[in-house]
Design a protein around this motif. Structure first.
Motif, PDB file in Angstrom:
ATOM      1  N   ILE A 147     -57.694 -17.860  26.215  1.00  0.00           N
ATOM      2  CA  ILE A 147     -56.786 -19.018  26.322  1.00  0.00           C
ATOM      3  C   ILE A 147     -55.349 -18.610  25.994  1.00  0.00           C
ATOM      4  CG2 ILE A 147     -56.213 -21.261  25.303  1.00  0.00           C
ATOM      5  CD1 ILE A 147     -59.240 -21.745  24.976  1.00  0.00           C
ATOM      6  N   VAL A 148     -55.176 -17.859  24.879  1.00  0.00           N
ATOM      7  CA  VAL A 148     -53.792 -17.510  24.516  1.00  0.00           C
ATOM      8  C   VAL A 148     -53.211 -16.497  25.515  1.00  0.00           C
ATOM      9  CG1 VAL A 148     -54.165 -18.003  22.074  1.00  0.00           C
ATOM     10  CG2 VAL A 148     -54.348 -15.655  22.859  1.00  0.00           C
ATOM     11  N   ARG A 149     -54.066 -15.621  26.054  1.00  0.00           N
ATOM     12  CA  ARG A 149     -53.599 -14.658  27.055  1.00  0.00           C
ATOM     13  C   ARG A 149     -53.085 -15.409  28.285  1.00  0.00           C
ATOM     14  NH1 ARG A 149     -58.417 -11.353  27.962  1.00  0.00           N
ATOM     15  NH2 ARG A 149     -58.218 -10.708  25.804  1.00  0.00           N
ATOM     16  N   ARG A 150     -53.833 -16.425  28.668  1.00  0.00           N
ATOM     17  CA  ARG A 150     -53.455 -17.216  29.843  1.00  0.00           C
ATOM     18  C   ARG A 150     -52.113 -17.909  29.605  1.00  0.00           C
ATOM     19  NH1 ARG A 150     -53.671 -17.741  35.036  1.00  0.00           N
ATOM     20  NH2 ARG A 150     -53.989 -19.821  35.856  1.00  0.00           N
ATOM     21  N   PHE A 151     -51.977 -18.476  28.417  1.00  0.00           N
ATOM     22  CA  PHE A 151     -50.704 -19.145  28.098  1.00  0.00           C
ATOM     23  C   PHE A 151     -49.561 -18.137  28.152  1.00  0.00           C
ATOM     24  CE2 PHE A 151     -47.196 -20.449  25.555  1.00  0.00           C
ATOM     25  CZ  PHE A 151     -47.086 -21.815  25.766  1.00  0.00           C
ATOM     26  N   ASN A 152     -49.763 -16.994  27.477  1.00  0.00           N
ATOM     27  CA  ASN A 152     -48.698 -15.982  27.421  1.00  0.00           C
ATOM     28  C   ASN A 152     -48.312 -15.497  28.824  1.00  0.00           C
ATOM     29  OD1 ASN A 152     -48.717 -16.114  24.645  1.00  0.00           O
ATOM     30  ND2 ASN A 152     -49.999 -14.306  24.354  1.00  0.00           N
ATOM     31  N   THR A 153     -49.320 -15.385  29.718  1.00  0.00           N
ATOM     32  CA  THR A 153     -49.035 -14.925  31.083  1.00  0.00           C
ATOM     33  C   THR A 153     -48.237 -15.976  31.850  1.00  0.00           C
ATOM     34  OG1 THR A 153     -51.124 -13.729  31.068  1.00  0.00           O
ATOM     35  CG2 THR A 153     -50.123 -14.064  33.211  1.00  0.00           C
ATOM     36  N   LEU A 154     -48.625 -17.229  31.668  1.00  0.00           N
ATOM     37  CA  LEU A 154     -47.973 -18.302  32.438  1.00  0.00           C
ATOM     38  C   LEU A 154     -46.566 -18.628  31.943  1.00  0.00           C
ATOM     39  CD1 LEU A 154     -50.882 -20.877  32.918  1.00  0.00           C
ATOM     40  CD2 LEU A 154     -49.755 -19.533  34.700  1.00  0.00           C
ATOM     41  N   PHE A 155     -46.411 -18.611  30.604  1.00  0.00           N
ATOM     42  CA  PHE A 155     -45.146 -19.148  30.062  1.00  0.00           C
ATOM     43  C   PHE A 155     -44.305 -18.131  29.286  1.00  0.00           C
ATOM     44  CE2 PHE A 155     -48.193 -22.712  30.301  1.00  0.00           C
ATOM     45  CZ  PHE A 155     -47.516 -23.502  31.205  1.00  0.00           C
ATOM     46  N   GLY A 156     -44.855 -16.959  29.036  1.00  0.00           N
ATOM     47  CA  GLY A 156     -44.138 -15.986  28.211  1.00  0.00           C
ATOM     48  C   GLY A 156     -44.797 -15.891  26.846  1.00  0.00           C
ATOM     49  N   PHE A 157     -44.602 -14.761  26.187  1.00  0.00           N
ATOM     50  CA  PHE A 157     -45.359 -14.498  24.951  1.00  0.00           C
ATOM     51  C   PHE A 157     -44.997 -15.455  23.814  1.00  0.00           C
ATOM     52  CE2 PHE A 157     -46.093 -12.562  20.873  1.00  0.00           C
ATOM     53  CZ  PHE A 157     -47.409 -12.147  20.995  1.00  0.00           C
ATOM     54  N   VAL A 158     -46.025 -16.066  23.299  1.00  0.00           N
ATOM     55  CA  VAL A 158     -45.888 -16.868  22.074  1.00  0.00           C
ATOM     56  C   VAL A 158     -46.971 -16.479  21.073  1.00  0.00           C
ATOM     57  CG1 VAL A 158     -46.003 -19.171  21.042  1.00  0.00           C
ATOM     58  CG2 VAL A 158     -44.830 -18.867  23.222  1.00  0.00           C
ATOM     59  N   PHE A 159     -48.209 -16.335  21.591  1.00  0.00           N
ATOM     60  CA  PHE A 159     -49.346 -16.191  20.680  1.00  0.00           C
ATOM     61  C   PHE A 159     -49.917 -14.768  20.654  1.00  0.00           C
ATOM     62  CE2 PHE A 159     -49.614 -20.570  22.409  1.00  0.00           C
ATOM     63  CZ  PHE A 159     -49.299 -21.242  21.240  1.00  0.00           C
ATOM     64  N   PRO A 160     -50.133 -14.204  19.455  1.00  0.00           N
ATOM     65  CA  PRO A 160     -50.868 -12.942  19.376  1.00  0.00           C
ATOM     66  C   PRO A 160     -52.337 -13.200  19.699  1.00  0.00           C
ATOM     67  CG  PRO A 160     -50.353 -13.756  17.172  1.00  0.00           C
ATOM     68  CD  PRO A 160     -49.714 -14.708  18.146  1.00  0.00           C
ATOM     69  N   GLU A 161     -53.040 -12.181  20.185  1.00  0.00           N
ATOM     70  CA  GLU A 161     -54.471 -12.366  20.488  1.00  0.00           C
ATOM     71  C   GLU A 161     -55.275 -12.169  19.202  1.00  0.00           C
ATOM     72  OE1 GLU A 161     -55.938 -10.237  23.859  1.00  0.00           O
ATOM     73  OE2 GLU A 161     -54.136 -10.651  25.040  1.00  0.00           O
ATOM     74  N   PRO A 162     -55.963 -13.195  18.741  1.00  0.00           N
ATOM     75  CA  PRO A 162     -56.655 -13.094  17.449  1.00  0.00           C
ATOM     76  C   PRO A 162     -57.864 -12.158  17.497  1.00  0.00           C
ATOM     77  CG  PRO A 162     -57.190 -15.172  18.517  1.00  0.00           C
ATOM     78  CD  PRO A 162     -56.169 -14.502  19.385  1.00  0.00           C
ATOM     79  N   GLN A 163     -57.951 -11.296  16.486  1.00  0.00           N
ATOM     80  CA  GLN A 163     -59.072 -10.360  16.387  1.00  0.00           C
ATOM     81  C   GLN A 163     -60.004 -10.802  15.260  1.00  0.00           C
ATOM     82  OE1 GLN A 163     -59.268  -8.024  18.729  1.00  0.00           O
ATOM     83  NE2 GLN A 163     -57.259  -8.648  19.503  1.00  0.00           N
ATOM     84  N   ALA A 164     -61.277 -10.447  15.414  1.00  0.00           N
ATOM     85  CA  ALA A 164     -62.264 -10.855  14.405  1.00  0.00           C
ATOM     86  C   ALA A 164     -62.258  -9.907  13.216  1.00  0.00           C
ATOM     87  CB  ALA A 164     -63.651 -10.849  15.034  1.00  0.00           C
ATOM     88  N   LYS A 165     -62.519 -10.460  12.059  1.00  0.00           N
ATOM     89  CA  LYS A 165     -62.755  -9.613  10.890  1.00  0.00           C
ATOM     90  C   LYS A 165     -64.158  -9.926  10.377  1.00  0.00           C
ATOM     91  CE  LYS A 165     -60.869  -8.146   6.454  1.00  0.00           C
ATOM     92  NZ  LYS A 165     -61.248  -6.769   6.743  1.00  0.00           N
ATOM     93  N   LEU A 166     -65.056  -8.975  10.564  1.00  0.00           N
ATOM     94  CA  LEU A 166     -66.444  -9.153  10.128  1.00  0.00           C
ATOM     95  C   LEU A 166     -66.653  -8.479   8.775  1.00  0.00           C
ATOM     96  CD1 LEU A 166     -68.229  -8.250  13.486  1.00  0.00           C
ATOM     97  CD2 LEU A 166     -67.995 -10.534  12.521  1.00  0.00           C
ATOM     98  N   THR A 167     -67.604  -8.983   8.018  1.00  0.00           N
ATOM     99  CA  THR A 167     -67.952  -8.312   6.769  1.00  0.00           C
ATOM    100  C   THR A 167     -69.121  -7.360   7.050  1.00  0.00           C
ATOM    101  OG1 THR A 167     -69.639  -9.899   6.129  1.00  0.00           O
ATOM    102  CG2 THR A 167     -67.373 -10.409   5.493  1.00  0.00           C
ATOM    103  N   ASN A 168     -69.632  -6.709   5.997  1.00  0.00           N
ATOM    104  CA  ASN A 168     -70.804  -5.841   6.176  1.00  0.00           C
ATOM    105  C   ASN A 168     -72.057  -6.657   6.451  1.00  0.00           C
ATOM    106  OD1 ASN A 168     -69.250  -3.643   5.672  1.00  0.00           O
ATOM    107  ND2 ASN A 168     -69.702  -3.614   3.484  1.00  0.00           N
ATOM    108  N   PHE A 169     -71.980  -7.973   6.220  1.00  0.00           N
ATOM    109  CA  PHE A 169     -73.114  -8.852   6.495  1.00  0.00           C
ATOM    110  C   PHE A 169     -72.643  -9.940   7.462  1.00  0.00           C
ATOM    111  CE2 PHE A 169     -74.139  -6.780   2.592  1.00  0.00           C
ATOM    112  CZ  PHE A 169     -75.502  -6.541   2.685  1.00  0.00           C
TER     113      PHE A 169
END
Ligand code: SF4
Length: 216
Positions: A45-67
């Motif tokens: 979704i944020v990639r689509r927005f950034n492509t259409l309107f220009g960069f606003v949102f970073p692409e969120p990455q997951a942070k997993l624990t060991n469990f």
């Protein structure tokens, strides 16, 4: 796939989650494994927005624990209040013990004298998290039928109780200061509002939706 359970919530939930992340330009999101597809959609979704309107949102990455995935006491679904298979962080030692006694174990181990299979037992998985120093010993004793499931669960209840003790104390201390908690919440809301307003302004600007009054 559950065809009887295809509803708006399947897409509405991750879209709402995307809004919550994007509004604050979140880059790293602590999630469980089951949330990874949602984050994938958020990136789309944020990639689509950034492509259409220009960069606003970073692409969120997951942070997993060991469990990254914790199964509930039913041993089937993730631990969740919705499934009533959870242990509350604020639970008393008695409540923890009572809940753990209902946990599903190795279904093939019907009698105390049957050798167990810790690799399929959720109580054992929870021991990995709460009793890491003794998991090898527990696995050996289970496989050799030298420990019963009731004793194994009692041990787990004790481990969970001592692990959660600091959280329980902290929670009780905060519960006795509702004014302080409300103040912290209000401060957080104020800080969040400043960030959210700025993001909305930026989005409107990129989408050319700013009114004259917004520009003044
Ligand atoms: S002894 Fe412990 S690990 Fe083995 S089946 Fe019973 S509850 Fe699970």
């Amino acid at each position: 796939m559950q065809p009887h359970n295809v509803n708006y919530g399947l897409v509405g939930y991750p879209v709402l989650m995307t809004a919550d992340i994007a509004l604050y330009k979140g880059e790293v999101v602590p999630v469980g494994e089951d949330q990874l597809p949602h984050l994938e959609l958020a990136r789309e979704i944020v990639r689509r927005f950034n492509t259409l309107f220009g960069f606003v949102f970073p692409e969120p990455q997951a942070k997993l624990t060991n469990f990254p995935a914790v199964l509930g006491l039913d041993g089937v679904q993730k631990m969740s209040k919705s499934y009533n298979n959870y242990i509350e962080i604020s639970a008393s030692p008695e409540e923890i013990s009572k809940r753990i006694m209902t946990a599903v174990t190795d279904p093939a181990r019907r009698y105390r004298s049957d050798p167990g299979h810790p690799e399929v037992c959720n109580v054992f998985r929870l021991h990995n998290f709460f009793t890491p120093d003794r998991v090898e010993e527990i696995a050996l004793e289970c496989r050799g039928a030298r420990i019963g499931c009731v004793d194994c669960k009692k041990m787990l209840a004790e481990s969970i109780t001592s692990n959660l003790e600091p959280f329980r104390e902290r929670r009780a201390s905060l519960a006795s200061k509702p004014g302080y908690v409300n103040q912290v919440l209000a401060d957080g809301a104020n800080r969040a509002e400043v960030i959210a307003k700025e993001t909305i302004r930026e989005v409107k600007e990129k989408m050319k939706l700013l009114q004259r009054a917004d520009l003044e």
